[in-house]
Write a protein that holds these residues in place. Structure first.
Motif, PDB file in Angstrom:
ATOM      1  N   PHE A  63       0.842  -1.204   0.000  1.00  0.00           N
ATOM      2  CA  PHE A  63       0.000   0.000   0.000  1.00  0.00           C
ATOM      3  C   PHE A  63       0.877   1.254   0.000  1.00  0.00           C
ATOM      4  O   PHE A  63       0.699   2.166  -0.801  1.00  0.00           O
ATOM      5  CB  PHE A  63      -0.911  -0.007   1.238  1.00  0.00           C
ATOM      6  CG  PHE A  63      -1.591   1.301   1.493  1.00  0.00           C
ATOM      7  CD1 PHE A  63      -2.768   1.625   0.831  1.00  0.00           C
ATOM      8  CD2 PHE A  63      -1.040   2.224   2.377  1.00  0.00           C
ATOM      9  CE1 PHE A  63      -3.383   2.854   1.045  1.00  0.00           C
ATOM     10  CE2 PHE A  63      -1.653   3.447   2.597  1.00  0.00           C
ATOM     11  CZ  PHE A  63      -2.824   3.762   1.933  1.00  0.00           C
ATOM     12  N   TRP A  64       1.869   1.280   0.913  1.00  0.00           N
ATOM     13  CA  TRP A  64       2.731   2.469   1.008  1.00  0.00           C
ATOM     14  C   TRP A  64       3.606   2.611  -0.239  1.00  0.00           C
ATOM     15  O   TRP A  64       3.879   3.722  -0.681  1.00  0.00           O
ATOM     16  CB  TRP A  64       3.589   2.388   2.279  1.00  0.00           C
ATOM     17  CG  TRP A  64       2.796   2.643   3.533  1.00  0.00           C
ATOM     18  CD1 TRP A  64       2.582   1.780   4.561  1.00  0.00           C
ATOM     19  CD2 TRP A  64       2.111   3.847   3.877  1.00  0.00           C
ATOM     20  NE1 TRP A  64       1.803   2.372   5.528  1.00  0.00           N
ATOM     21  CE2 TRP A  64       1.500   3.638   5.132  1.00  0.00           C
ATOM     22  CE3 TRP A  64       1.943   5.087   3.249  1.00  0.00           C
ATOM     23  CZ2 TRP A  64       0.744   4.618   5.770  1.00  0.00           C
ATOM     24  CZ3 TRP A  64       1.193   6.073   3.876  1.00  0.00           C
ATOM     25  CH2 TRP A  64       0.604   5.824   5.127  1.00  0.00           C
ATOM     26  N   GLN A  65       4.015   1.474  -0.793  1.00  0.00           N
ATOM     27  CA  GLN A  65       4.837   1.546  -2.006  1.00  0.00           C
ATOM     28  C   GLN A  65       4.029   2.168  -3.153  1.00  0.00           C
ATOM     29  O   GLN A  65       4.505   3.068  -3.840  1.00  0.00           O
ATOM     30  CB  GLN A  65       5.308   0.133  -2.386  1.00  0.00           C
ATOM     31  CG  GLN A  65       6.207   0.133  -3.600  1.00  0.00           C
ATOM     32  CD  GLN A  65       6.895  -1.213  -3.820  1.00  0.00           C
ATOM     33  OE1 GLN A  65       6.587  -2.186  -3.137  1.00  0.00           O
ATOM     34  NE2 GLN A  65       7.813  -1.252  -4.748  1.00  0.00           N
ATOM     35  N   GLU A  66       2.804   1.685  -3.321  1.00  0.00           N
ATOM     36  CA  GLU A  66       1.963   2.234  -4.393  1.00  0.00           C
ATOM     37  C   GLU A  66       1.657   3.696  -4.186  1.00  0.00           C
ATOM     38  O   GLU A  66       1.532   4.467  -5.117  1.00  0.00           O
ATOM     39  CB  GLU A  66       0.645   1.457  -4.468  1.00  0.00           C
ATOM     40  CG  GLU A  66       0.765   0.227  -5.342  1.00  0.00           C
ATOM     41  CD  GLU A  66      -0.591  -0.419  -5.575  1.00  0.00           C
ATOM     42  OE1 GLU A  66      -0.644  -1.630  -5.454  1.00  0.00           O
ATOM     43  OE2 GLU A  66      -1.588   0.308  -5.849  1.00  0.00           O
ATOM     44  N   ALA A  67       1.583   4.084  -2.916  1.00  0.00           N
ATOM     45  CA  ALA A  67       1.266   5.491  -2.613  1.00  0.00           C
ATOM     46  C   ALA A  67       2.482   6.396  -2.851  1.00  0.00           C
ATOM     47  O   ALA A  67       2.352   7.614  -2.861  1.00  0.00           O
ATOM     48  CB  ALA A  67       0.797   5.600  -1.161  1.00  0.00           C
ATOM     49  N   GLY A  68       3.670   5.801  -3.018  1.00  0.00           N
ATOM     50  CA  GLY A  68       4.840   6.629  -3.352  1.00  0.00           C
ATOM     51  C   GLY A  68       5.905   6.709  -2.271  1.00  0.00           C
ATOM     52  O   GLY A  68       6.836   7.502  -2.392  1.00  0.00           O
ATOM     53  N   ALA A  69       5.796   5.907  -1.204  1.00  0.00           N
ATOM     54  CA  ALA A  69       6.832   5.934  -0.164  1.00  0.00           C
ATOM     55  C   ALA A  69       8.117   5.308  -0.704  1.00  0.00           C
ATOM     56  O   ALA A  69       8.073   4.432  -1.577  1.00  0.00           O
ATOM     57  CB  ALA A  69       6.360   5.162   1.062  1.00  0.00           C
ATOM     58  N   LYS A  70       9.237   5.770  -0.178  1.00  0.00           N
ATOM     59  CA  LYS A  70      10.517   5.191  -0.606  1.00  0.00           C
ATOM     60  C   LYS A  70      10.902   4.017   0.292  1.00  0.00           C
ATOM     61  O   LYS A  70      11.583   3.097  -0.110  1.00  0.00           O
ATOM     62  CB  LYS A  70      11.598   6.267  -0.518  1.00  0.00           C
ATOM     63  CG  LYS A  70      12.999   5.739  -0.766  1.00  0.00           C
ATOM     64  CD  LYS A  70      13.841   6.743  -1.515  1.00  0.00           C
ATOM     65  CE  LYS A  70      15.101   6.104  -2.068  1.00  0.00           C
ATOM     66  NZ  LYS A  70      16.279   6.448  -1.320  1.00  0.00           N
ATOM     67  N   ARG A  71      10.502   4.096   1.556  1.00  0.00           N
ATOM     68  CA  ARG A  71      10.946   3.094   2.533  1.00  0.00           C
ATOM     69  C   ARG A  71       9.862   2.898   3.586  1.00  0.00           C
ATOM     70  O   ARG A  71       9.148   3.835   3.923  1.00  0.00           O
ATOM     71  CB  ARG A  71      12.220   3.602   3.203  1.00  0.00           C
ATOM     72  CG  ARG A  71      12.742   2.719   4.309  1.00  0.00           C
ATOM     73  CD  ARG A  71      13.949   3.295   5.011  1.00  0.00           C
ATOM     74  NE  ARG A  71      15.118   3.431   4.165  1.00  0.00           N
ATOM     75  CZ  ARG A  71      16.316   3.782   4.610  1.00  0.00           C
ATOM     76  NH1 ARG A  71      16.510   4.029   5.892  1.00  0.00           N
ATOM     77  NH2 ARG A  71      17.343   3.901   3.791  1.00  0.00           N
ATOM     78  N   VAL A  72       9.784   1.692   4.123  1.00  0.00           N
ATOM     79  CA  VAL A  72       8.901   1.433   5.262  1.00  0.00           C
ATOM     80  C   VAL A  72       9.748   0.957   6.437  1.00  0.00           C
ATOM     81  O   VAL A  72      10.570   0.049   6.287  1.00  0.00           O
ATOM     82  CB  VAL A  72       7.822   0.380   4.920  1.00  0.00           C
ATOM     83  CG1 VAL A  72       7.044  -0.014   6.171  1.00  0.00           C
ATOM     84  CG2 VAL A  72       6.867   0.905   3.864  1.00  0.00           C
ATOM     85  N   VAL A  73       9.550   1.594   7.581  1.00  0.00           N
ATOM     86  CA  VAL A  73      10.181   1.133   8.827  1.00  0.00           C
ATOM     87  C   VAL A  73       9.189   0.146   9.441  1.00  0.00           C
ATOM     88  O   VAL A  73       8.104   0.539   9.866  1.00  0.00           O
ATOM     89  CB  VAL A  73      10.435   2.294   9.807  1.00  0.00           C
ATOM     90  CG1 VAL A  73      11.271   1.799  10.990  1.00  0.00           C
ATOM     91  CG2 VAL A  73      11.094   3.477   9.123  1.00  0.00           C
ATOM     92  N   LEU A  74       9.570  -1.121   9.457  1.00  0.00           N
ATOM     93  CA  LEU A  74       8.606  -2.133   9.915  1.00  0.00           C
ATOM     94  C   LEU A  74       8.328  -2.003  11.408  1.00  0.00           C
ATOM     95  O   LEU A  74       9.176  -1.535  12.182  1.00  0.00           O
ATOM     96  CB  LEU A  74       9.147  -3.530   9.608  1.00  0.00           C
ATOM     97  CG  LEU A  74       9.272  -3.868   8.118  1.00  0.00           C
ATOM     98  CD1 LEU A  74       9.877  -5.256   7.933  1.00  0.00           C
ATOM     99  CD2 LEU A  74       7.913  -3.783   7.420  1.00  0.00           C
TER     100      LEU A  74
END
Ligand code: SF4
Length: 410
Positions: free
Chosen positions: A129-140
């Motif tokens: 979801f965050w990737q599609e929204a345009g985020a570069k990175r996710v902190v799990l």
């Protein structure tokens, strides 16, 4: 295998400098607005400019936390703040609130956005979801097992960041209302009073003043007090998994803490890549080093199993402190073979101390002379942050830490 980034907290300029000289590839910090730490530990715009220039000069990156949960009233000032960060040339912002995320995408679309652990991303679909929204990175989220982390890695191509060291919340990654209710201080605005570390009793309403102990077991009553996370021994697994960034928690921790923890993780990551067989040989020494900074005992959190009572610290809420930070090297005079030090805690002639240089093993030393700035011999420097010289027949880099062992907890 890709070498992951080592990401360290920077609560002020000194900690930023320490983190980078002891081996961090990147630091994260908070500005005066919208960061999830109130009061101390935030940078003014001028400090941020200086810190970013310093970091970039040493090829390190700077991420700025904009991870507060905003209310309607907060939103008006947000676009200008984000533009200021972009102008300061930050390498990314860390956000939790979808409103902040959307505002950032619309206002500063080329500024990389990292999704904070406070967004509680616990599965690959949420990462997608965050990737599609345009985020570069996710902190799990910290509440994930090794198997879950690796599956998320396999099912997503976005950068992933994982906490490897530092304090744990008893709630989901800090989304917690204990502090709001018990201390009227909002953890989600960065003002947590840490009531999870308090000692609790039971009181029957018709018998005020009578405090009945609450026992989870015979050791005590600190029922919410988690040990600190330490995934040092699991770094090879995380690297195999393909994690992009290893994060150390603790923007409010001391420069000594930041330097010492960064040094251990730097050496550990480099060893895995240069001579992986040495990793487990060196592990006990690194673990011993991590016991020299303030901690609450260590746990691997959710990484191997769900936490149990062994992962709580029931006996006390205080930090275990085995060593004191007593000075920092400002300069070394090779002709005189003297080191110029800034005192941080009082020390005395005759004491056994240790030097912790940024990129070498620590060195034990015995203090047999201290001189003040007039060159007069003194037993001890009376003023905090006083500059003193001590004779040392080997070179010590500026930023080297001087520490001293102690026994008691505080
Ligand atoms: S009270 Fe404890 S669990 Fe809650 S946010 Fe603060 S540190 Fe975390």
């Amino acid at each position: 295998m890709k070498k992951p980034e080592l990401l360290a907290p920077a609560g002020n300029l000194e900690k930023l400098e320490m983190a980078i000289s002891f081996g961090a590839d990147a630091v994260y910090l908070g500005g005066k607005s919208f960061g999830l730490r109130s009061g101390a530990g935030n940078f003014s715009q001028e400090e941020m400019k200086e810190g970013i220039e310093l970091a970039h000069g040493k090829k390190a990156r700077v991420y700025v936390a904009v991870n507060v949960f905003t209310h309607n009233n907060d939103l008006a000032a947000l676009p200008d703040y984000l533009k200021e960060l972009e102008e300061l040339n930050v390498d990314g912002i860390i956000v939790s609130d979808p409103g902040v995320f959307l505002t950032a995408r619309n206002t500063v679309p080329t500024l990389p956005v990292h999704i904070s652990t406070q967004a509680n991303t616990t599965n690959w679909a949420a990462v997608g979801f965050w990737q599609e929204a345009g985020a570069k990175r996710v902190v799990l989220a910290r509440e994930l097992s090794r198997r879950e982390i690796c599956e998320i890695r396999q099912r997503s191509s976005i950068e992933l960041e994982v906490f490897v060291h530092g304090a744990m919340c008893i709630s989901y990654s800090g989304r917690c209302l204990l502090s709001n209710y018990l201390a009227e201080r909002n953890a989600n605005q960065g003002d947590c009073a840490h009531p999870c570390r308090w000692k609790y009793h039971l009181v029957e309403e018709k018998r005020p003043g009578q405090y009945w102990p609450v026992f989870e077991d015979e050791r005590g009553t600190y029922v919410f007090n988690s040990k600190d996370l330490c995934l040092l021994q699991s770094l090879p697994e995380l690297i195999d998994c393909g994690i992009d960034s290893f994060k150390i928690e603790g923007r409010m921790k001391s420069a000594f803490y930041v330097a010492s923890v960064v040094k251990v993780y730097r050496e550990a990551i480099d060893t895995i890549f240069s001579d992986s067989e040495k990793f487990f040989q060196k592990l006990p020494g690194w673990q011993e080093e991590l016991l020299k900074v303030s901690h609450r005992g260590y746990t691997t959190g959710f990484f191997h199993n769900k936490p149990s009572k062994e992962d709580q610290r029931y006996s006390a809420s205080t930090y275990i402190k085995n060593h004191d930070f007593i000075g920092v090297v400002i300069d070394y005079d090779s002709e005189k073979q003297e080191v110029l030090l800034e005192q941080r805690n009082r020390f005395f002639v005759g004491e056994e101390i240790e030097f912790l240089p940024p990129r070498r093993p620590f060195i034990k030393w015995s203090l047999d002379s201290i001189k003040d700035d007039t060159g007069a011999e003194i037993e001890s420097a009376p003023h905090p942050q006083q500059l003193v010289t001590i004779p040392v027949p080997f070179r010590l880099e500026p930023g080297t830490i001087m520490r001293r062992a102690r026994q008691e907890e505080s």
